[in-house]
Design an enzyme around this catalytic site. Structure first.
Site, mmCIF file in Angstrom:
data_model
loop_
_atom_site.group_PDB
_atom_site.id
_atom_site.type_symbol
_atom_site.label_atom_id
_atom_site.label_comp_id
_atom_site.label_asym_id
_atom_site.label_seq_id
_atom_site.Cartn_x
_atom_site.Cartn_y
_atom_site.Cartn_z
ATOM 1 N N HIS A 92 0.880 -1.175 0.087
ATOM 2 C CA HIS A 92 -0.007 -0.041 0.170
ATOM 3 C C HIS A 92 0.828 1.304 0.045
ATOM 4 C CE1 HIS A 92 1.146 -0.181 4.073
ATOM 5 N NE2 HIS A 92 0.586 1.347 4.528
ATOM 6 N N HIS A 113 1.702 6.879 0.022
ATOM 7 C CA HIS A 113 1.139 6.099 0.891
ATOM 8 C C HIS A 113 -0.398 6.061 0.140
ATOM 9 C CE1 HIS A 113 -0.956 4.678 4.374
ATOM 10 N NE2 HIS A 113 0.064 4.436 4.881
#
Length: 168
Positions: free
Chosen positions: A72, A87
Site C-alpha cells: 500500500h 502512501h
C-alpha cells in the site's frame, strides 16, 4: 504508524526537483488527509492526491528504496538524496495487500511515469477506507528540504504537484 526511513546519506546537490503527480485525480493540501500524522506534517512536508483511478506511477526518477510488505506504500529515492513516501489511502495496511498489485520491487530503478503499484480503488472505498494518497518528503527530518506545492486537477505522470529543494 509513523514512517521513518533512516538514511546516512546527505543530499548530494541543491537542485530543485519537480515532483510530478503519481496519480490521476485532484492534488490537495496535506491538511485534508484524515490522519493527524499526515495532516499536521509530522511525517514530513508534502501534498496529497485524491485518486480517480487505481494506478500509482513514479513521480521522480530514482530507486525504489522500500516497497511496504502490504504493497500500500512505496518509498523512492532521487539521485539528489530526496526521498518520497507514496502512501495509498489511509489505514489500507489493514487490507494486508488485498487489492494492491506491485509492478516494482525494492532496489528497482524507476523513471517518471512508470507504474509502481496498481490498486483496486473500488475495493478500498468499499472496505471503508479513504483513498486520499499522501506524497511526503520522507527525509525532511534529516535534510532541510523545502517544498512548494501546486494544487488542482492532475494526471498521473504529468504536471508538477510539488517542487522540492534544499535551501542555499
Amino acid at each position: 504508524m509513523i514512517w521513518k526511513w533512516k538514511n546516512n546519506k546527505s543530499a548530494k546537490t541543491s537542485e530543485t526537483i519537480s515532483v510530478v503527480s503519481p496519480l490521476t485525480g485532484t492534488c490537495v493540501s496535506l491538511e485534508e488527509v484524515p490522519d493527524e500524522a499526515f495532516a499536521q506534517g509530522l511525517m514530513g512536508p508534502g501534498v496529497a492526491v485524491i485518486p480517480q483511478e487505481g494506478r500509482l506511477v513514479a513521480p521522480i526518477d530514482g530507486t525504489v528504496v522500500h516497497l511496504i510488505k502490504s504493497h500500500h506504500a512505496v518509498m523512492i529515492e532521487h539521485a539528489s538524496g530526496l526521498q518520497l513516501l507514496l502512501h495509498i489511502g489511509m489505514n489500507t495496511v489493514s487490507l494486508k495487500g488485498q487489492g494492491f498489485t506491485p509492478q516494482v520491487q525494492t532496489g528497482d530503478q524507476v523513471a517518471v511515469g512508470q507504474t509502481l503499484i496498481e490498486f483496486d480503488l473500488n475495493a478500498i472505498v468499499s472496505a471503508g477506507y479513504p483513498v486520499i494518497t499522501p506524497v511526503i518528503v520522507a527525509n525532511a527530518a534529516e535534510q532541510p528540504w523545502e517544498s512548494h506545492p501546486t494544487y488542482g486537477n492532475v494526471e498521473a505522470g504529468l504536471g508538477t504537484i510539488m517542487k522540492v529543494s534544499l535551501p542555499k
